[in-house]
Design a protein around this motif. Structure first.
Motif, mmCIF file in Angstrom:
data_model
loop_
_atom_site.group_PDB
_atom_site.id
_atom_site.type_symbol
_atom_site.label_atom_id
_atom_site.label_comp_id
_atom_site.label_asym_id
_atom_site.label_seq_id
_atom_site.Cartn_x
_atom_site.Cartn_y
_atom_site.Cartn_z
ATOM 1 N N GLN A 1 -23.806 8.474 -0.989
ATOM 2 C CA GLN A 1 -24.292 9.255 0.145
ATOM 3 C C GLN A 1 -23.701 10.646 0.074
ATOM 4 O O GLN A 1 -22.475 10.829 0.215
ATOM 5 C CB GLN A 1 -23.922 8.590 1.465
ATOM 6 C CG GLN A 1 -24.544 9.247 2.672
ATOM 7 C CD GLN A 1 -24.456 8.386 3.921
ATOM 8 O OE1 GLN A 1 -23.670 7.438 3.989
ATOM 9 N NE2 GLN A 1 -25.284 8.689 4.909
ATOM 10 N N SER B 1 -23.377 14.588 1.471
ATOM 11 C CA SER B 1 -23.249 15.154 2.812
ATOM 12 C C SER B 1 -24.617 15.548 3.357
ATOM 13 O O SER B 1 -25.379 16.258 2.692
ATOM 14 C CB SER B 1 -22.324 16.366 2.751
ATOM 15 O OG SER B 1 -22.171 16.944 4.032
ATOM 16 N N GLY B 2 -24.941 15.061 4.544
ATOM 17 C CA GLY B 2 -26.196 15.406 5.186
ATOM 18 C C GLY B 2 -27.411 14.654 4.680
ATOM 19 O O GLY B 2 -28.536 14.944 5.109
ATOM 20 N N ALA C 1 -20.954 12.947 -4.115
ATOM 21 C CA ALA C 1 -21.255 12.057 -2.988
ATOM 22 C C ALA C 1 -20.073 11.132 -2.753
ATOM 23 O O ALA C 1 -19.165 11.050 -3.589
ATOM 24 C CB ALA C 1 -22.508 11.226 -3.267
ATOM 25 N N GLN D 1 -14.760 9.205 -2.824
ATOM 26 C CA GLN D 1 -15.403 10.509 -2.999
ATOM 27 C C GLN D 1 -15.451 10.900 -4.473
ATOM 28 O O GLN D 1 -14.433 10.844 -5.170
ATOM 29 C CB GLN D 1 -14.653 11.575 -2.213
ATOM 30 C CG GLN D 1 -15.190 12.986 -2.395
ATOM 31 C CD GLN D 1 -16.538 13.192 -1.713
ATOM 32 O OE1 GLN D 1 -16.724 12.800 -0.556
ATOM 33 N NE2 GLN D 1 -17.472 13.809 -2.420
ATOM 34 N N THR E 1 -16.616 14.281 -6.618
ATOM 35 C CA THR E 1 -17.019 15.678 -6.524
ATOM 36 C C THR E 1 -17.145 16.244 -7.926
ATOM 37 O O THR E 1 -16.198 16.172 -8.723
ATOM 38 C CB THR E 1 -16.003 16.501 -5.719
ATOM 39 O OG1 THR E 1 -15.854 15.924 -4.415
ATOM 40 C CG2 THR E 1 -16.472 17.941 -5.581
#
Length: 123
Positions: free
Chosen positions: A39, A41-42, A92, A118, A120
């Motif tokens: 998932q 962000s947003g 995500a 997380q 990145t």
């Protein structure tokens, strides 16, 4: 239900690799189909990959096919996600999930979830 704990996330440059692990509690791990979701962000949670009870059958989202590999070691109650050739779009929170039945990509069909790790990817 089974309890799941992910690990292995972090910061990596584009083109790099990471391996995520998901450790499961209990003695029934081999009776669960396992999956990875992510998932950003947003955005909504999306299916990444799934592996069947024995590890002999896998399913991948088109966006990760050929770059990611899912595997499991039932004797260790662990499922892995090897991620190669990472892209910034792979950034995500990655979740592992468990279900009794094979064939579902929608997150609503998965009964157990980890807390997420997380990932990145910098450009």
């Amino acid at each position: 239900q089974v309890q799941l704990v992910e690990s292995g996330g972090g910061l990596v440059q584009a083109g790099g690799s990471l391996r995520l692990s998901c450790a499961a509690s209990g003695r029934t791990f081999s009776t669960y189909v396992m999956a990875w979701f992510r998932q950003a962000s947003g955005k909504e949670r999306e299916f990444v990959t799934a592996i069947n009870w024995s590890g002999g059958v896998t399913d991948y989202a088109d966006s990760v096919k050929g770059r990611f590999t899912v595997s499991r070691v039932n004797a260790k109650n662990t499922v892995y996600l090897q991620m190669n050739s990472l892209k910034p779009d792979d950034t995500a929170v990655y979740y592992c999930a468990a279900a009794r039945n094979w064939g579902y990509r929608g997150p609503e069909k998965w009964s157990s979830w980890g807390q997420g790790t997380q990932v990145t990817v910098s450009s």
